[in-house]
Scaffold this active site. Structure first.
Site, PDB file in Angstrom:
ATOM      1  N   HIS A 153      38.099  49.419  44.477  1.00  0.00           N
ATOM      2  CA  HIS A 153      36.822  48.694  44.421  1.00  0.00           C
ATOM      3  C   HIS A 153      35.814  49.443  45.305  1.00  0.00           C
ATOM      4  O   HIS A 153      36.209  50.041  46.309  1.00  0.00           O
ATOM      5  CB  HIS A 153      37.073  47.288  44.970  1.00  0.00           C
ATOM      6  CG  HIS A 153      35.947  46.330  44.834  1.00  0.00           C
ATOM      7  ND1 HIS A 153      34.857  46.320  45.678  1.00  0.00           N
ATOM      8  CD2 HIS A 153      35.732  45.322  43.947  1.00  0.00           C
ATOM      9  CE1 HIS A 153      34.038  45.340  45.327  1.00  0.00           C
ATOM     10  NE2 HIS A 153      34.541  44.719  44.277  1.00  0.00           N
ATOM     11  N   ASP A 157      44.042  46.507  50.723  1.00  0.00           N
ATOM     12  CA  ASP A 157      43.028  45.574  50.241  1.00  0.00           C
ATOM     13  C   ASP A 157      43.748  44.512  49.410  1.00  0.00           C
ATOM     14  O   ASP A 157      44.183  44.769  48.295  1.00  0.00           O
ATOM     15  CB  ASP A 157      42.006  46.358  49.410  1.00  0.00           C
ATOM     16  CG  ASP A 157      41.010  45.457  48.697  1.00  0.00           C
ATOM     17  OD1 ASP A 157      41.136  44.220  48.795  1.00  0.00           O
ATOM     18  OD2 ASP A 157      40.109  46.006  48.038  1.00  0.00           O
ATOM     19  N   GLN A 188      43.001  40.792  45.560  1.00  0.00           N
ATOM     20  CA  GLN A 188      43.560  40.287  44.304  1.00  0.00           C
ATOM     21  C   GLN A 188      45.045  39.962  44.427  1.00  0.00           C
ATOM     22  O   GLN A 188      45.636  39.423  43.490  1.00  0.00           O
ATOM     23  CB  GLN A 188      43.346  41.311  43.174  1.00  0.00           C
ATOM     24  CG  GLN A 188      41.899  41.667  42.928  1.00  0.00           C
ATOM     25  CD  GLN A 188      41.076  40.484  42.425  1.00  0.00           C
ATOM     26  OE1 GLN A 188      41.610  39.459  41.994  1.00  0.00           O
ATOM     27  NE2 GLN A 188      39.760  40.618  42.483  1.00  0.00           N
ATOM     28  N   LYS A 240      38.371  34.218  46.657  1.00  0.00           N
ATOM     29  CA  LYS A 240      39.252  34.572  45.530  1.00  0.00           C
ATOM     30  C   LYS A 240      40.589  33.850  45.652  1.00  0.00           C
ATOM     31  O   LYS A 240      41.433  33.932  44.773  1.00  0.00           O
ATOM     32  CB  LYS A 240      39.477  36.089  45.490  1.00  0.00           C
ATOM     33  CG  LYS A 240      38.195  36.851  45.149  1.00  0.00           C
ATOM     34  CD  LYS A 240      38.384  38.336  45.248  1.00  0.00           C
ATOM     35  CE  LYS A 240      37.081  39.065  45.388  1.00  0.00           C
ATOM     36  NZ  LYS A 240      36.494  39.502  44.134  1.00  0.00           N
ATOM     37  N   CYS A 297      32.645  46.904  39.841  1.00  0.00           N
ATOM     38  CA  CYS A 297      32.552  47.580  41.142  1.00  0.00           C
ATOM     39  C   CYS A 297      33.639  48.634  41.293  1.00  0.00           C
ATOM     40  O   CYS A 297      34.218  48.799  42.382  1.00  0.00           O
ATOM     41  CB  CYS A 297      32.617  46.592  42.305  1.00  0.00           C
ATOM     42  SG  CYS A 297      31.277  45.414  42.308  1.00  0.00           S
TER      43      CYS A 297
HETATM   44  N1  PMP Z   1      38.443  44.568  46.826  1.00  0.00           N
HETATM   45  C1  PMP Z   1      38.821  44.056  45.655  1.00  0.00           C
HETATM   46  C2  PMP Z   1      40.062  44.571  44.999  1.00  0.00           C
HETATM   47  C3  PMP Z   1      38.046  43.080  45.050  1.00  0.00           C
HETATM   48  O1  PMP Z   1      38.414  42.562  43.876  1.00  0.00           O
HETATM   49  C4  PMP Z   1      36.858  42.635  45.699  1.00  0.00           C
HETATM   50  C5  PMP Z   1      35.959  41.596  45.073  1.00  0.00           C
HETATM   51  N2  PMP Z   1      35.718  41.808  43.706  1.00  0.00           N
HETATM   52  C6  PMP Z   1      36.533  43.183  46.935  1.00  0.00           C
HETATM   53  C7  PMP Z   1      37.346  44.146  47.474  1.00  0.00           C
HETATM   54  C8  PMP Z   1      35.323  42.743  47.694  1.00  0.00           C
HETATM   55  O2  PMP Z   1      35.430  41.399  48.075  1.00  0.00           O
HETATM   56  P1  PMP Z   1      34.178  40.594  48.607  1.00  0.00           P
HETATM   57  O3  PMP Z   1      33.051  40.860  47.650  1.00  0.00           O
HETATM   58  O4  PMP Z   1      34.634  39.167  48.579  1.00  0.00           O
HETATM   59  O5  PMP Z   1      33.900  41.080  49.986  1.00  0.00           O
END
Ligand code: PMP
Length: 405
Positions: free
Chosen positions: A123, A200, A203, A226, A363
């Site tokens: 991401h 990270d 998910q 999430k 993203c």
């Molecule tokens: N890493 C992953 C794998 C994600 O799916 C996301 C959110 N889509 C993020 C980081 C970023 O999370 P946040 O926008 O809640 O800070």
């Protein structure tokens, strides 16, 4: 507490716990953000309507009680991922957690010539903060490729790692493909060359039981929203010895030991990293969210989502017009393309059929390049989804094919 009576032997049926999901709406965008169970909404409402006060400062009883509740949330998070209480830093979300580590750990530990290892499926929030610090200190970034079935290629990673690599940062579960990382092996490989590893977990925490001690990693990050909790609260877990050695990320109230104009000393971790008034009620909401998912059980959630993924891949895979991405055993997430149709058009037509998916680059623009597409359509599942949602999705995709056919 979950309002639905849970029986481990029966299929998961908790849709009634989610007030914002109307009848007949297939919400398939949980990877972006999950819907909230009533128990979380109630915890937030109680936090503001009944027990609200600041934390860590008030001399009055209400504030002392709120401080206890806020710290109880920290202990709950620690227990959830099997870390220690003083290793849990409350942040706004995974993005802030990664920026904190990039700034405070990497910004002080890395020097010119050092290398950072990321993967091709990360991401943007697990890419850009590292680019920013690498540029500042003169470090370089290497990218682990994917296997043919779209997993992070750990054999390639083993061959790439050198003693110049000081940090590895990888997604536990891909937000686009659902690919699950063997986090223990990745950690062993990183530690084999003396690198630290950040995982990270955005998910993974809603989908798999996570145990940071068992993984053995150095940092683990995730977002509350999430995990069926509120937005604006997230977690950085860091090994105590690492956090203790890291300088503050932001300065302000609450993170100090003593302030004078001559010199300021800082509080120990994790307080040192929580400058300003925190998201007090967010922590209470996250506590309730963790209670909620653990009442169901992550093994059960994983089995439930795996069944939905299988049903989806099977049905979509049978359509000639659909190309599936990611491995067959994806956790809760299916990305796909409908031949000749832009994912945004797929999403719009599905929306007319009351099916909410995500369409775009998610993203993860570098991953789109690897997949050879501009964007994908993505269906992602949560505890509230059932086979009816998969069937609505498949019916919608058949309609997309007819319209564009
Ligand atoms: N890493 C992953 C794998 C994600 O799916 C996301 C959110 N889509 C993020 C980081 C970023 O999370 P946040 O926008 O809640 O800070």
């Amino acid at each position: 507490q979950a309002t639905t009576i849970l029986d481990a032997a029966r299929p998961l049926d908790v849709l009634a716990d989610f007030p914002a999901i109307p009848e007949g709406w297939a919400y398939l965008d949980t990877a972006a953000t999950s819907q909230k169970p009533q128990a979380v909404v109630d915890a937030i409402t109680r936090g503001y309507a009944e027990t609200y006060a600041t934390v860590h400062r008030g001399v009055y009883q209400r504030s002392a009680d709120m401080t206890l509740a806020y710290e109880a949330a920290r202990r709950r998070v620690a227990r959830f991922i099997n870390g220690a209480e003083e290793e849990i830093v409350f942040v706004r979300g995974a993005t802030e957690a990664i920026n904190l580590v990039a700034h405070s750990w990497a910004g002080t530990q890395l020097k010119a010539g050092d290398r950072i290892l990321l993967s091709a499926l990360e991401h943007h929030s697990n890419i850009v903060p590292w680019q920013m610090v690498a540029e500042r200190v003169g470090a370089a970034i290497d990218v682990v490729p994917l296997t043919d079935d779209h997993r992070i290629d750990l054999d390639a990673m083993a061959a790439m790692l050198t003693p110049a690599h000081k940090l590895v940062a990888l997604a536990h579960v891909s937000n686009v493909l659902g690919s699950v990382l063997d986090a223990r092996r990745a950690t062993e490989l990183a530690h084999g060359v003396g690198a630290k590893i950040l995982i990270d977990g955005c998910q993974s925490v809603p989908r798999l039981a996570v145990d940071v001690a068992d993984i053995g990693c150095d940092f683990y990050v995730f977002s509350g929203h999430k995990l069926y909790g509120p937005t604006g609260i997230g977690v950085l877990w860091g090994r105590a010895d690492l956090l203790d050695a890291m300088p503050p990320y932001q300065g302000g109230g609450s993170m100090i030991d003593r302030v004078t104009f001559a010199r300021t000393t800082y509080a120990p971790a994790p307080t040192r990293f929580e400058a300003g008034t925190p998201h007090i009620v967010g922590a209470l909401g996250l506590h309730a969210a963790i209670d909620y998912v653990e009442a169901i059980g992550l093994d059960r959630i994983h089995a439930h989502e795996t069944a939905l993924v299988s049903r989806t891949r099977e049905a979509l895979g049978a359509l000639n017009s659909v190309r599936l991405f990611g491995p067959a055993d994806s956790a809760g997430i299916v990305s796909f393309a409908v031949e000749g149709v832009h994912p945004h058009d797929v999403g719009t037509i599905l929306d007319e059929a009351k099916v909410a998916i995500r369409a775009g680059h998610h993203c993860a623009q570098p991953l789109m390049e690897v997949l050879g597409v501009e964007a994908t359509a993505r269906a992602s599942f949560g505890v509230y989804n059932g086979p009816q949602d998969v069937d609505a999705l498949v019916k919608g995709i058949e309609r997309v094919s007819r319209i564009f056919g």
